[in-house]
Scaffold this active site. Structure first.
Site, mmCIF file in Angstrom:
data_model
loop_
_atom_site.group_PDB
_atom_site.id
_atom_site.type_symbol
_atom_site.label_atom_id
_atom_site.label_comp_id
_atom_site.label_asym_id
_atom_site.label_seq_id
_atom_site.Cartn_x
_atom_site.Cartn_y
_atom_site.Cartn_z
ATOM 1 N N GLU A 235 0.914 -1.228 0.058
ATOM 2 C CA GLU A 235 0.099 -0.060 -0.039
ATOM 3 C C GLU A 235 0.655 1.127 0.154
ATOM 4 O OE1 GLU A 235 -3.360 -0.051 -0.238
ATOM 5 O OE2 GLU A 235 -3.761 -2.044 0.368
ATOM 6 N N CYS A 269 -2.519 9.422 2.289
ATOM 7 C CA CYS A 269 -2.059 8.484 1.271
ATOM 8 C C CYS A 269 -3.247 8.671 0.133
ATOM 9 C CB CYS A 269 -2.038 6.993 1.275
ATOM 10 S SG CYS A 269 -3.316 6.289 2.046
HETATM 11 P P1 NDP Z 1 8.096 4.824 4.515
HETATM 12 O O1 NDP Z 1 8.262 4.326 3.171
HETATM 13 O O2 NDP Z 1 9.381 5.890 4.759
HETATM 14 O O3 NDP Z 1 8.200 4.090 5.663
HETATM 15 C C1 NDP Z 1 7.262 3.145 5.839
HETATM 16 C C2 NDP Z 1 7.439 1.886 6.899
HETATM 17 O O4 NDP Z 1 8.580 1.205 6.319
HETATM 18 C C3 NDP Z 1 8.010 2.644 8.248
HETATM 19 O O5 NDP Z 1 7.385 1.843 9.168
HETATM 20 C C4 NDP Z 1 9.564 2.440 8.032
HETATM 21 O O6 NDP Z 1 10.197 2.394 9.031
HETATM 22 C C5 NDP Z 1 9.509 1.273 7.092
HETATM 23 N N1 NDP Z 1 10.998 0.714 6.690
HETATM 24 C C6 NDP Z 1 11.759 1.619 6.317
HETATM 25 N N2 NDP Z 1 12.908 1.019 5.554
HETATM 26 C C7 NDP Z 1 12.612 -0.133 5.444
HETATM 27 C C8 NDP Z 1 13.225 -1.434 5.231
HETATM 28 N N3 NDP Z 1 14.336 -1.479 4.617
HETATM 29 N N4 NDP Z 1 12.726 -2.893 5.186
HETATM 30 C C9 NDP Z 1 11.427 -2.567 6.061
HETATM 31 N N5 NDP Z 1 10.977 -1.796 6.366
HETATM 32 C C10 NDP Z 1 11.374 -0.668 6.418
HETATM 33 O O7 NDP Z 1 6.941 5.791 4.690
HETATM 34 P P2 NDP Z 1 6.412 6.855 5.622
HETATM 35 O O8 NDP Z 1 6.235 6.418 6.891
HETATM 36 O O9 NDP Z 1 7.074 8.123 5.264
HETATM 37 O O10 NDP Z 1 4.787 6.845 5.022
HETATM 38 C C11 NDP Z 1 4.171 7.552 4.214
HETATM 39 C C12 NDP Z 1 4.118 7.024 2.745
HETATM 40 O O11 NDP Z 1 3.040 6.097 3.039
HETATM 41 C C13 NDP Z 1 3.470 8.067 1.670
HETATM 42 O O12 NDP Z 1 4.004 7.875 0.694
HETATM 43 C C14 NDP Z 1 2.152 7.558 1.767
HETATM 44 O O13 NDP Z 1 1.522 8.050 0.781
HETATM 45 C C15 NDP Z 1 2.159 6.197 2.126
HETATM 46 N N6 NDP Z 1 0.827 5.779 2.822
HETATM 47 C C16 NDP Z 1 0.020 4.666 1.944
HETATM 48 C C17 NDP Z 1 -1.290 4.400 2.563
HETATM 49 C C18 NDP Z 1 -1.994 3.326 1.588
HETATM 50 O O14 NDP Z 1 -2.967 2.829 2.445
HETATM 51 N N7 NDP Z 1 -1.850 3.235 0.299
HETATM 52 C C19 NDP Z 1 -1.678 4.778 3.657
HETATM 53 C C20 NDP Z 1 -0.708 5.752 4.310
HETATM 54 C C21 NDP Z 1 0.577 6.168 3.804
HETATM 55 P P3 NDP Z 1 11.019 3.784 9.884
HETATM 56 O O15 NDP Z 1 9.739 4.842 9.853
HETATM 57 O O16 NDP Z 1 11.417 3.101 11.337
HETATM 58 O O17 NDP Z 1 12.148 4.093 9.154
#
Ligand code: NDP
Length: 490
Positions: A235, A269
């Site tokens: 997502e 999102c």
């Molecule tokens: P990120 O992609 O930066 O992070 C998402 C999650 O992935 C966090 O928990 C992060 O942890 C984790 N993460 C980072 N690197 C890794 C890795 N190498 N392996 C596994 N996990 C990892 O996104 P954001 O948190 O900034 O969220 C915003 C984004 O999410 C926007 O693009 C938004 O559109 C999207 N979104 C989509 C939704 C949907 O349902 N389609 C709903 C809500 C948001 P950590 O934070 O600890 O780095």
């Protein structure tokens, strides 16, 4: 267990909200091991018992709504009222998942057709085992629970790694679950930075990864999952369009558009980022939109930008839009980190970053179009395809446009209303990801179909799957199939 910690901060004040362990690969190993055992126990419970526990969890969450909303406010900066709304929606989804799991996933007979006349076919959807959920910070309850609730209802154990910006919310969601299911750690939370999530998704015992976050991180997660052939539901981000038809209710459209774009400081999102307005109502709509935007204030109607690094992306998009388009509301001065005031810019070129890339801030680009077809073409010319909105009084035309919108969900004459309907699946196409959470599809996403065919009696004269088969057996089958399928339709 690990002793290193990190702090979660209030983005509005910089105050420390909580301190959490930075779980290491060794911690992940232990937690997934425990989850495997818990998964076996949970899957062996009767569906009625799982449903009872999940409905109890729903009640526990509901009773802790105020406390949880306060924690969401502290970690994200969003108003408590918005945090409350997020939890209310979560509760309705949890209720639906618990009540519908057996109906959607339970064993049923399927029609076996004429050739399978002597067979009984059954289909059911079995749990996968351990599901790893990686969540973002923008809706730290609603978004991960869209995977967690459905994965649990489908009979899986869950290991959840919340964003490093909202670890406290994740920890509390798992703690509250243990009140309803104290026997085994069916839902565990691991805290830490990106590395903790990376270790979790790379664990070969994880049966499926539910990832919500940016498209760039989704690519990294998928690459790690490829190693073990672990399936992923992704997502990701969006660049959702909002189309205003010539016969739309302009006041209602402007109201919905503004809330869709600015609520949660645009960190949604499925938030509105691009608006396409049919020529005939363009000026009236923009007038209405800007008049309403003048009454919305950052820090009062919505909170700060939660992730400090995002402020620079928003600033870059605003600078670009202001340089190439015509400012309606706000401008470069709108950025007062961590707050960003509403920005509306008209006629920004379609190939500019402000129109193509996800801004994730309280900004809107507006463009005049000849007709709704041009609006739809421009809406669809995006690498993303998550949600979208159409305002039109002509319900037939709106339904047709919605169907042809290249997105997973479209709301008509309302804003993101699809997210509030638990039976509707949620997910995107293209760079917005694949797979679905919510609804029956969301339950099946966390289950594997199990097909069983039982022979009731040998089919007389049609002994096909045997070396004892004679030419007459095959001839009879060919005749039957020709009779059934050989007639051409002209
Ligand atoms: P990120 O992609 O930066 O992070 C998402 C999650 O992935 C966090 O928990 C992060 O942890 C984790 N993460 C980072 N690197 C890794 C890795 N190498 N392996 C596994 N996990 C990892 O996104 P954001 O948190 O900034 O969220 C915003 C984004 O999410 C926007 O693009 C938004 O559109 C999207 N979104 C989509 C939704 C949907 O349902 N389609 C709903 C809500 C948001 P950590 O934070 O600890 O780095």
């Amino acid at each position: 267990m690990t002793t290193l910690t990190f702090d979660s901060l209030n983005p509005a004040t910089g105050e420390v909200v909580g301190r959490h362990p930075k779980h290491t690969a060794a911690d992940v190993d232990k937690v997934v091991g425990r989850a495997e055992e818990a998964a076996r126990w949970w899957a062996a419970l009767s569906p009625a018992e799982r449903r009872r526990r999940l409905l109890d969890y729903k009640a526990v969450l509901t009773r802790h709504m105020r406390e949880l909303a306060r924690l969401v406010h502290d970690e994200t900066g969003k108003p408590v009222a918005d945090a409350t709304l997020e939890i209310v929606l979560t509760v309705t989804h949890l209720d639906w998942a618990a009540r519908n799991a057996q109906k959607v996933l339970g064993r049923r007979r399927v029609n076996t057709g004429l050739v399978g006349l002597n067979l009984v076919g059954t289909l059911e959807y079995l749990p996968l085992g351990v599901v790893a959920v990686i969540g973002p910070w923008n809706y730290p309850v609603f978004t991960p629970m869209g995977s967690i609730a459905y994965a649990l209802a489908a009979g899986n154990a869950v290991v959840f790694k919340p964003s490093e910006l909202t670890p406290g919310v994740g920890v509390r969601l798992a703690e509250l679950f243990a009140e309803s299911v104290p026997e085994h750690p069916v839902f565990q939370c691991l805290t830490g930075l990106g590395e903790t999530g990376a270790a979790l998704v790379a664990d070969p015992r994880v049966a499926k990864v539910a990832f919500t976050g940016s498209t760039a991180t989704a690519r990294r997660v998928m690459a790690a999952c490829a190693e073990n052939l672990t399936p992923v539901v992704a997502e990701c981000g969006g660049k959702d369009a909002f189309i205003v038809d010539a016969d739309a209710d302009i006041a209602a459209a402007a109201d919905a558009c503004l809330w869709g774009a600015l609520s949660n400081a645009g960190q949604t999102c499925v938030g509105v980022e691009r608006v396409y307005v049919v020529d005939a109502v363009h000026d009236a709509f923009v007038r209405e939109l800007s008049a309403r935007a003048a009454r919305v204030r950052a820090g009062e109607h919505y909170g700060p930008i939660t992730m400090p690094g995002q402020v620079e992306v928003i600033r870059r998009h605003i600078d670009d839009a202001v340089a190439t388009g015509k400012v309606v509301t706000g401008g470069p001065g709108a950025v007062r980190a961590p707050y960003v005031d509403p920005v509306i810019v008209e006629d920004v070129p379609e190939d500019s970053p402000a129109v193509r890339e996800e801004t994730f801030g309280p900004t809107i680009t507006v463009r005049r179009t000849r007709d709704v077809q041009e609006a739809l073409d421009l809406a669809n010319a995006s690498a993303y395809g998550l949600g979208g909105t159409i305002f039109s009084r002509n319900t037939r035309r709106a339904a047709d446009l919605a169907r042809r919108m290249r997105s997973g969900m479209t709301a008509i004459n309302s804003i993101i209303s699809f997210a509030a309907v638990p039976s509707l699946p949620f997910g995107g196409v293209g760079d917005s990801g694949f797979g679905r959470i919510h609804g029956g599809d969301g339950l099946r996403e966390f289950a594997r179909p199990k097909a069983v065919s039982r022979q009731r009696f040998p089919m007389p004269g049609m002994n096909i799957t045997s070396f004892g088969r004679g030419p007459a057996d095959l001839e009879r089958l060919v005749r039957l199939v020709t009779l059934m399928h050989g007639r051409r339709k002209r």
